[in-house]
Design an enzyme around this catalytic site. Sequence first.
Site, mmCIF file in Angstrom:
data_model
loop_
_atom_site.group_PDB
_atom_site.id
_atom_site.type_symbol
_atom_site.label_atom_id
_atom_site.label_comp_id
_atom_site.label_asym_id
_atom_site.label_seq_id
_atom_site.Cartn_x
_atom_site.Cartn_y
_atom_site.Cartn_z
ATOM 1 N N TYR A 116 0.811 -1.223 0.000
ATOM 2 C CA TYR A 116 0.000 0.000 0.000
ATOM 3 C C TYR A 116 0.846 1.277 0.000
ATOM 4 O O TYR A 116 0.306 2.372 -0.072
ATOM 5 C CB TYR A 116 -0.912 0.043 1.229
ATOM 6 C CG TYR A 116 -1.884 -1.099 1.300
ATOM 7 C CD1 TYR A 116 -2.944 -1.189 0.406
ATOM 8 C CD2 TYR A 116 -1.744 -2.091 2.258
ATOM 9 C CE1 TYR A 116 -3.842 -2.241 0.464
ATOM 10 C CE2 TYR A 116 -2.639 -3.147 2.328
ATOM 11 C CZ TYR A 116 -3.675 -3.215 1.432
ATOM 12 O OH TYR A 116 -4.563 -4.249 1.495
ATOM 13 N N HIS B 15 -4.550 6.043 -1.317
ATOM 14 C CA HIS B 15 -5.105 6.031 0.040
ATOM 15 C C HIS B 15 -4.028 6.290 1.097
ATOM 16 O O HIS B 15 -4.346 6.611 2.233
ATOM 17 C CB HIS B 15 -5.776 4.681 0.290
ATOM 18 C CG HIS B 15 -7.092 4.751 0.992
ATOM 19 N ND1 HIS B 15 -7.884 5.880 1.050
ATOM 20 C CD2 HIS B 15 -7.774 3.797 1.678
ATOM 21 C CE1 HIS B 15 -8.989 5.610 1.736
ATOM 22 N NE2 HIS B 15 -8.944 4.360 2.132
ATOM 23 N N TYR C 231 -5.054 -0.324 9.878
ATOM 24 C CA TYR C 231 -5.698 -0.180 8.583
ATOM 25 C C TYR C 231 -6.686 0.977 8.667
ATOM 26 O O TYR C 231 -7.178 1.336 9.728
ATOM 27 C CB TYR C 231 -6.356 -1.472 8.075
ATOM 28 C CG TYR C 231 -5.324 -2.487 7.653
ATOM 29 C CD1 TYR C 231 -4.786 -2.459 6.373
ATOM 30 C CD2 TYR C 231 -4.855 -3.439 8.554
ATOM 31 C CE1 TYR C 231 -3.813 -3.368 5.992
ATOM 32 C CE2 TYR C 231 -3.884 -4.350 8.181
ATOM 33 C CZ TYR C 231 -3.362 -4.309 6.905
ATOM 34 O OH TYR C 231 -2.392 -5.190 6.530
ATOM 35 N N ASN D 270 -9.790 1.764 7.998
ATOM 36 C CA ASN D 270 -11.152 1.769 8.530
ATOM 37 C C ASN D 270 -11.227 1.709 10.050
ATOM 38 O O ASN D 270 -12.303 1.907 10.614
ATOM 39 C CB ASN D 270 -11.959 0.618 7.926
ATOM 40 C CG ASN D 270 -12.129 0.760 6.430
ATOM 41 O OD1 ASN D 270 -11.701 1.741 5.826
ATOM 42 N ND2 ASN D 270 -12.753 -0.218 5.816
ATOM 43 N N ASN E 6 -13.687 6.425 5.122
ATOM 44 C CA ASN E 6 -13.826 5.495 6.246
ATOM 45 C C ASN E 6 -12.851 5.749 7.385
ATOM 46 O O ASN E 6 -13.178 5.506 8.549
ATOM 47 C CB ASN E 6 -13.721 4.051 5.758
ATOM 48 C CG ASN E 6 -14.937 3.639 4.962
ATOM 49 O OD1 ASN E 6 -16.046 4.094 5.233
ATOM 50 N ND2 ASN E 6 -14.741 2.793 3.969
#
EC number: 3.1.1.29
Length: 185
Positions: free
Chosen positions: A14, A19, A65, A67, A113
């Site tokens: 990631y 993001h 993470y 969320n 989120n």
Amino acid sequence: MLLVIGLGNPGKEYQYTRHNVGFIAIEKIANQYNSSFSTKKKFNCEIAETISDGQKIIFIKPTTYMNLSGKSVISVKTYYNIYPAKIFVIHDDIDLDTGRIKFKTGGGNGGHNGLKSIDGVIGNNYNRIRIGVGRPQNNQDVADYVLNHFSKPEYETVMQAIDRITSNFGLILENKLEEFKNKIA
């Protein structure tokens, strides 16, 4: 004391995704203050601390993470007794063109989120530094879009935006938020 949070997802896969623009930005800002991150399992984050002009700055990258970012934020906020007005969250925003930056205090989460998670534990009266990553094209799924890597031109544009944030971050320390907002736009 300031708490500065960069939102993103842990893991090399990631690292340079849309993001993770919050992680990319906070690493650059912390580096400017010669501060490096270490893992703090009790806070569910990587944390870096420094003092500048007599003011303590705590930088965090949640390892929960995206969320579940609120879990990390509430633990650090509670431990250090930091008021929401002294919390700054840096995050990606698909409603802004790539590289565009907006600063605001309070407000909605725009469907993000990570912000929803933070709002759920501390409310929404904190500061946000929103970095535009653009909108998906051709009916591409939003989740797929934000979890994909930047193209080279997009990455260069985003890094220029992050440079503007980094070079003007001292204005936040001086509590010149309106000037910061104008300089990064």
